[in-house]
Design a protein around this motif. Sequence first.
Motif, short mmCIF file in Angstrom:
data_model
loop_
_atom_site.label_atom_id
_atom_site.label_comp_id
_atom_site.label_asym_id
_atom_site.label_seq_id
_atom_site.Cartn_x
_atom_site.Cartn_y
_atom_site.Cartn_z
N GLU A 18 0.82 -1.22 0.00
CA GLU A 18 0.00 0.00 0.00
C GLU A 18 0.85 1.27 0.00
O GLU A 18 0.35 2.36 0.25
CB GLU A 18 -0.94 -0.01 1.20
N GLY A 19 2.15 1.13 -0.28
CA GLY A 19 2.99 2.29 -0.48
C GLY A 19 3.79 2.75 0.71
O GLY A 19 4.51 3.75 0.63
N ALA A 20 3.70 2.05 1.84
CA ALA A 20 4.40 2.49 3.04
C ALA A 20 5.88 2.09 3.02
O ALA A 20 6.27 1.10 2.42
CB ALA A 20 3.75 1.89 4.29
N GLU A 21 6.68 2.89 3.71
CA GLU A 21 8.03 2.46 4.08
C GLU A 21 7.91 1.69 5.38
O GLU A 21 7.24 2.16 6.31
CB GLU A 21 8.95 3.65 4.27
N VAL A 22 8.50 0.50 5.44
CA VAL A 22 8.36 -0.31 6.64
C VAL A 22 9.69 -0.42 7.37
O VAL A 22 10.76 -0.49 6.75
CB VAL A 22 7.81 -1.72 6.32
N ILE A 23 9.59 -0.40 8.68
CA ILE A 23 10.75 -0.59 9.57
C ILE A 23 10.45 -1.81 10.42
O ILE A 23 9.43 -1.86 11.11
CB ILE A 23 10.98 0.65 10.45
N LEU A 24 11.32 -2.80 10.36
CA LEU A 24 11.10 -4.07 11.05
C LEU A 24 11.96 -4.17 12.30
O LEU A 24 13.14 -3.79 12.28
CB LEU A 24 11.43 -5.24 10.14
N THR A 25 11.39 -4.70 13.37
CA THR A 25 12.18 -5.05 14.54
C THR A 25 11.85 -6.48 14.95
O THR A 25 10.79 -7.01 14.63
CB THR A 25 11.92 -4.10 15.73
N GLY A 26 12.78 -7.08 15.68
CA GLY A 26 12.58 -8.43 16.19
C GLY A 26 13.72 -8.78 17.13
O GLY A 26 14.72 -8.07 17.21
N ARG A 27 13.57 -9.90 17.82
CA ARG A 27 14.61 -10.31 18.76
C ARG A 27 15.74 -11.08 18.09
O ARG A 27 16.88 -11.03 18.54
CB ARG A 27 14.00 -11.18 19.86
N ASN A 28 15.41 -11.81 17.04
CA ASN A 28 16.39 -12.69 16.39
C ASN A 28 17.03 -11.97 15.21
O ASN A 28 16.39 -11.75 14.18
CB ASN A 28 15.69 -13.97 15.92
N PRO A 29 18.31 -11.59 15.32
CA PRO A 29 18.95 -10.83 14.24
C PRO A 29 18.98 -11.55 12.90
O PRO A 29 18.77 -10.93 11.85
CB PRO A 29 20.37 -10.60 14.77
N ASP A 30 19.21 -12.85 12.91
CA ASP A 30 19.28 -13.60 11.65
C ASP A 30 17.93 -13.65 10.95
O ASP A 30 17.83 -13.44 9.74
CB ASP A 30 19.80 -15.02 11.91
N ARG A 31 16.89 -13.94 11.72
CA ARG A 31 15.55 -13.99 11.13
C ARG A 31 15.11 -12.61 10.65
O ARG A 31 14.45 -12.46 9.63
CB ARG A 31 14.55 -14.54 12.15
N LEU A 32 15.50 -11.58 11.40
CA LEU A 32 15.18 -10.21 11.02
C LEU A 32 15.87 -9.82 9.72
O LEU A 32 15.26 -9.19 8.84
CB LEU A 32 15.59 -9.27 12.15
N LYS A 33 17.12 -10.21 9.58
CA LYS A 33 17.86 -9.92 8.35
C LYS A 33 17.22 -10.59 7.15
O LYS A 33 17.08 -9.99 6.08
CB LYS A 33 19.31 -10.39 8.51
N GLN A 34 16.77 -11.84 7.33
CA GLN A 34 16.12 -12.56 6.24
C GLN A 34 14.81 -11.89 5.84
O GLN A 34 14.50 -11.75 4.65
CB GLN A 34 15.86 -14.01 6.66
N ALA A 35 14.03 -11.45 6.85
CA ALA A 35 12.77 -10.77 6.56
C ALA A 35 13.01 -9.46 5.83
O ALA A 35 12.28 -9.12 4.89
CB ALA A 35 12.02 -10.51 7.87
N ALA A 36 14.04 -8.72 6.23
CA ALA A 36 14.35 -7.45 5.58
C ALA A 36 14.77 -7.67 4.12
O ALA A 36 14.38 -6.90 3.23
CB ALA A 36 15.46 -6.74 6.34
N LEU A 37 15.54 -8.72 3.87
CA LEU A 37 15.94 -9.04 2.49
C LEU A 37 14.73 -9.41 1.65
O LEU A 37 14.61 -9.01 0.49
CB LEU A 37 16.95 -10.19 2.50
#
Length: 252
Positions: A41-60
Motif C-alpha cells: 500500500e505504499g508504506a516504508e516499513v521498519i522491522l524489529t525483532g529479537r532474532n537478528p538472523d531472522r530479522l535480516k532474512q525478513a528485511a531481504l
Amino acid sequence: MTSATTPASTQREPELAGQTVVVIGGSSGIGLETARRAQTEGAEVILTGRNPDRLKQAALELGAQRTAAFDVSDAAAVQRFFRDLPAPIDHVMITAGGPHYEPLLEMDSAQVRDALSDHVVMVLEVARNAAGKMRPGGTLLFMAGTGARRIGHGLGISSAATAVLPPFTATLALELAPVRVNLIAAGFVDTPLSASLLRDHLEERRNELRATLPIGRVVGPADVAALAVHIMTNTALTGATYDIDGGEQFVS
C-alpha cells in the motif's frame, strides 16, 4: 453528432503512500505479513525483532531499508530504538508478547503480577516513546487473543489478563489523541509460531477448524494483516477492539 467517452480509471492510489509503518515483531508471521501488506500500500516499513538472523532474512525478503534487533520487553532498548528513529512515523504495530496459561494456585505473587501486567507495560513503554514521533491520525496497534475470554480449565490467569486490554486500549486512545490506539484480538492464526507450538497436532487443529468455523477455513496471517492495514488507513477508528477469529469464539 457523437461524443467520445473517457473510460473510468480502475487504478487507485496506495492508501499508505508516503507513510512509515514500524512493525515490532516483524520478522515472521503476522508481523511480517502486515509489513508486506503495508509495503504493497505504499508504506516504508521498519522491522524489529529479537532474532537478528531472522530479522535480516525478513528485511531481504521485503527490501526493508531499516531494521533493529532488540527485545521489546527491555524498556531501555525500546527507548533507544525510538530515540534514534528519524521522525515522523505514522503507525506502530506490536505483535510481540503472549498469554500466560499457568494455573492460578501454582503461581507465586511475582508471577501473577507479571502475567497481569506484562502486555500492558510493554505497550505503555512503546506508546510513551513512540508518541512524540507519530503524526496525528496514525495508530498504535497491538495484538491480543479471543480464546482466553472464556473461563476454563487450562486457561489459568490468561482470562483475567485478557479482560484488561479493551479498557486499557480505550483509555490510552484518549490520552494519546490525536494518535489513535486500537487492539486486534485474534483466534487461532496459522503461523510458524502456531506450527512450533502444536507440532504433530497442527494438521489435526487445522482440520478441526475447517470443519467447525463458520468461514469454513483457517485464519491466516494475511487475514490479520488486511485488518491491520485497514485500521491504519481508516482514521475514524480509535479506542476499539477488533476480533478476527473466523467465528471461533462462537463455536468453541
